[in-house]
Design an enzyme around this catalytic site. Structure first.
Site, PDB file in Angstrom:
ATOM      1  N   GLY A 189      43.019 -28.099 -21.168  1.00 47.17           N
ATOM      2  CA  GLY A 189      43.427 -27.051 -20.231  1.00 47.17           C
ATOM      3  C   GLY A 189      44.534 -27.531 -19.296  1.00 47.17           C
ATOM      4  O   GLY A 189      44.552 -28.690 -18.869  1.00 47.17           O
ATOM      5  N   GLY A 248      37.149 -21.047 -19.128  1.00 45.46           N
ATOM      6  CA  GLY A 248      38.288 -21.927 -19.446  1.00 45.46           C
ATOM      7  C   GLY A 248      38.020 -22.710 -20.718  1.00 45.46           C
ATOM      8  O   GLY A 248      38.844 -22.760 -21.642  1.00 45.46           O
ATOM      9  N   HIS A 249      36.819 -23.332 -20.804  1.00 44.12           N
ATOM     10  CA  HIS A 249      36.456 -24.080 -22.024  1.00 44.12           C
ATOM     11  C   HIS A 249      36.386 -23.143 -23.231  1.00 44.12           C
ATOM     12  O   HIS A 249      36.823 -23.489 -24.324  1.00 44.12           O
ATOM     13  CB  HIS A 249      35.058 -24.711 -21.879  1.00 44.12           C
ATOM     14  CG  HIS A 249      34.928 -25.712 -20.782  1.00 44.12           C
ATOM     15  ND1 HIS A 249      34.138 -25.495 -19.674  1.00 44.12           N
ATOM     16  CD2 HIS A 249      35.459 -26.937 -20.635  1.00 44.12           C
ATOM     17  CE1 HIS A 249      34.184 -26.555 -18.886  1.00 44.12           C
ATOM     18  NE2 HIS A 249      34.983 -27.446 -19.443  1.00 44.12           N
ATOM     19  N   LEU A 298      29.877 -25.320 -19.451  1.00 41.13           N
ATOM     20  CA  LEU A 298      31.039 -24.590 -19.961  1.00 41.13           C
ATOM     21  C   LEU A 298      31.301 -23.301 -19.170  1.00 41.13           C
ATOM     22  O   LEU A 298      30.363 -22.614 -18.746  1.00 41.13           O
ATOM     23  CB  LEU A 298      30.819 -24.239 -21.436  1.00 41.13           C
ATOM     24  CG  LEU A 298      30.563 -25.435 -22.358  1.00 41.13           C
ATOM     25  CD1 LEU A 298      30.401 -24.956 -23.806  1.00 41.13           C
ATOM     26  CD2 LEU A 298      31.667 -26.481 -22.270  1.00 41.13           C
ATOM     27  N   MET A 311      39.123 -21.683 -12.792  1.00 37.70           N
ATOM     28  CA  MET A 311      37.767 -21.977 -13.253  1.00 37.70           C
ATOM     29  C   MET A 311      37.557 -23.473 -13.347  1.00 37.70           C
ATOM     30  O   MET A 311      38.426 -24.214 -13.803  1.00 37.70           O
ATOM     31  CB  MET A 311      37.520 -21.317 -14.594  1.00 37.70           C
ATOM     32  CG  MET A 311      37.502 -19.825 -14.451  1.00 37.70           C
ATOM     33  SD  MET A 311      36.458 -19.066 -15.681  1.00 37.70           S
ATOM     34  CE  MET A 311      36.744 -17.356 -15.268  1.00 37.70           C
ATOM     35  N   SER A 312      36.373 -23.913 -12.921  1.00 37.59           N
ATOM     36  CA  SER A 312      36.015 -25.331 -12.945  1.00 37.59           C
ATOM     37  C   SER A 312      34.501 -25.430 -12.923  1.00 37.59           C
ATOM     38  O   SER A 312      33.833 -24.629 -12.264  1.00 37.59           O
ATOM     39  CB  SER A 312      36.578 -26.015 -11.695  1.00 37.59           C
ATOM     40  OG  SER A 312      35.953 -27.266 -11.510  1.00 37.59           O
ATOM     41  N   SER A 313      33.966 -26.413 -13.632  1.00 33.77           N
ATOM     42  CA  SER A 313      32.510 -26.620 -13.587  1.00 33.77           C
ATOM     43  C   SER A 313      32.083 -26.947 -12.159  1.00 33.77           C
ATOM     44  O   SER A 313      30.970 -26.663 -11.738  1.00 33.77           O
ATOM     45  CB  SER A 313      32.109 -27.763 -14.516  1.00 33.77           C
ATOM     46  OG  SER A 313      32.567 -27.492 -15.827  1.00 33.77           O
ATOM     47  N   GLN A 356      46.129 -34.842 -16.558  1.00 30.77           N
ATOM     48  CA  GLN A 356      45.353 -35.340 -17.709  1.00 30.77           C
ATOM     49  C   GLN A 356      46.057 -34.976 -19.017  1.00 30.77           C
ATOM     50  O   GLN A 356      46.181 -35.809 -19.929  1.00 30.77           O
ATOM     51  CB  GLN A 356      43.950 -34.733 -17.669  1.00 30.77           C
ATOM     52  CG  GLN A 356      43.149 -34.936 -18.950  1.00 30.77           C
ATOM     53  CD  GLN A 356      41.715 -34.495 -18.804  1.00 30.77           C
ATOM     54  OE1 GLN A 356      40.911 -35.207 -18.242  1.00 30.77           O
ATOM     55  NE2 GLN A 356      41.363 -33.329 -19.314  1.00 30.77           N
TER      56      GLN A 356
HETATM   57  O1  PAF Z   1      38.645 -32.622 -18.926  1.00 31.04           O
HETATM   58  C1  PAF Z   1      37.506 -33.105 -19.110  1.00 31.04           C
HETATM   59  O2  PAF Z   1      36.488 -32.393 -19.071  1.00 31.04           O
HETATM   60  C2  PAF Z   1      37.366 -34.589 -19.358  1.00 31.04           C
HETATM   61  O3  PAF Z   1      38.252 -35.326 -18.585  1.00 31.04           O
HETATM   62  C3  PAF Z   1      37.467 -34.983 -20.849  1.00 31.04           C
HETATM   63  C4  PAF Z   1      38.857 -34.686 -21.387  1.00 31.04           C
HETATM   64  C5  PAF Z   1      36.425 -34.234 -21.634  1.00 31.04           C
HETATM   65  C6  PAF Z   1      37.221 -36.485 -21.012  1.00 31.04           C
HETATM   66  O4  PAF Z   1      35.951 -36.847 -20.561  1.00 31.04           O
END
Ligand code: PAF
Length: 290
Positions: free
Chosen positions: A156, A45-46, A42, A193-195, A162
């Site tokens: 996000g 962003g999350h 996390l 931000m991105s993992s 998505q």
């Molecule tokens: O955005 C993400 O982290 C993933 O695509 C999700 C929506 C959790 C589905 O695995």
């Protein structure tokens, strides 16, 4: 481990049956459920999504599941960063009451055979570069929605395609929930931000700024009157390829949220980028109203 364990209040559950029991109890109490599905590791962003869920609903559920179905052959499923203990602490601090962390066999037991496909929107941008990716996303999110039964699910804007695909899925399949999309959260220098930013070596971290800077360049050009999408794509491309560590996957300008080709910047459009920095594929985007 099937029993719920408690880490200072937040409940962590691995089993679907147990999740469903808690969800029905929460619903019987008349509480609304907010849901933030994630793949873990996390970042701010999350946490922004989780705080928003806590603001808008009575009971916040999050999930951490690195979904093998949405990774292609040779992608980073095995290496995807994982740190469950840290994630649980952060989620709790952001207002999450229940964290669902199923294993792969719990989500896809032997003989599992059903997938969900959204047409039209999934054959471009990341869908073109990562065949099967969105089938994996829509399938797992449908399962998670059925398990968690949220009133509002939060996603996000960084994963703009998505979010568009999931909204279409929810509408087409008459899913009984709202989808709320939350703006991109950026580092102070602009990097979205991105993992996956964790993969970047220090020099790559600097090079990764070509994405947000490329978008800013486009915003300025549009501000100065540029309207032709082919010209704008060329300008962004020429800017990005000056960075030797960058390799473009795509630079696209499409109508938003329809994701249709457009010759001119007209109405709402998305400028969407996917760029490899070294081996790490990063995405970023900007929606403009022209
Ligand atoms: O955005 C993400 O982290 C993933 O695509 C999700 C929506 C959790 C589905 O695995």
């Amino acid at each position: 481990m099937s029993a719920a364990k408690t880490a200072e209040g937040i409940k962590v559950i691995e089993m679907i049956a147990e999740m469903k029991e808690i969800v029905s109890k929460v619903k019987r109490q008349g509480k609304t459920i907010g849901f933030v599905p994630t793949m873990g590791y996390l970042h701010e962003g999350h946490l922004t999504l989780m705080r928003k869920a806590a603001e808008k609903t009575d009971f916040v559920v999050a999930s951490i599941f690195v979904n093998p179905l949405q990774f292609g052959v040779g992608e980073d499923f095995e290496d995807y960063p994982r740190d469950l203990e840290r994630d649980i602490r952060l989620a709790e601090s952001a207002g999450v009451s229940l964290m669902f962390t199923p294993g792969v066999n719990e989500m896809y037991p032997g003989g599992y055979g059903t997938t969900v496909d959204v047409g039209n929107l999934t054959d471009k941008l990341c869908g073109r570069s990562r065949p099967g990716h969105f089938r994996g996303v829509t399938t797992v999110v449908t399962k998670l929605f059925n398990i968690v039964e949220p009133d509002i699910a939060f996603f996000g804007q960084k994963d703009a395609q998505q979010a568009v695909v999931l909204k279409k899925m929810a509408a087409d399949l008459n899913m009984n929930l709202e989808i709320e999309v939350v703006p991109i959260v950026r580092e102070t220098d602009g990097l979205a931000m991105s993992s996956r930013n964790k993969y970047l070596a220090p020099e790559e971290r600097k090079a990764a700024l070509v994405l947000s800077k490329g978008l800013e360049l486009a915003r300025n050009l549009v501000g100065a009157g540029a309207r032709n999408t082919a010209d704008l794509k060329r300008e962004i491309t020429n800017f990005i390829i000056r960075e030797p560590r960058a390799r473009i996957d795509y630079v696209e300008i499409l109508s938003f949220p329809g994701l249709k080709e457009t010759e001119n910047m007209d109405g709402r459009v998305i400028i969407a980028l996917a760029v490899f920095i070294g081996d790490t594929r990063l995405i970023d985007n900007m929606v403009l109203e022209v």
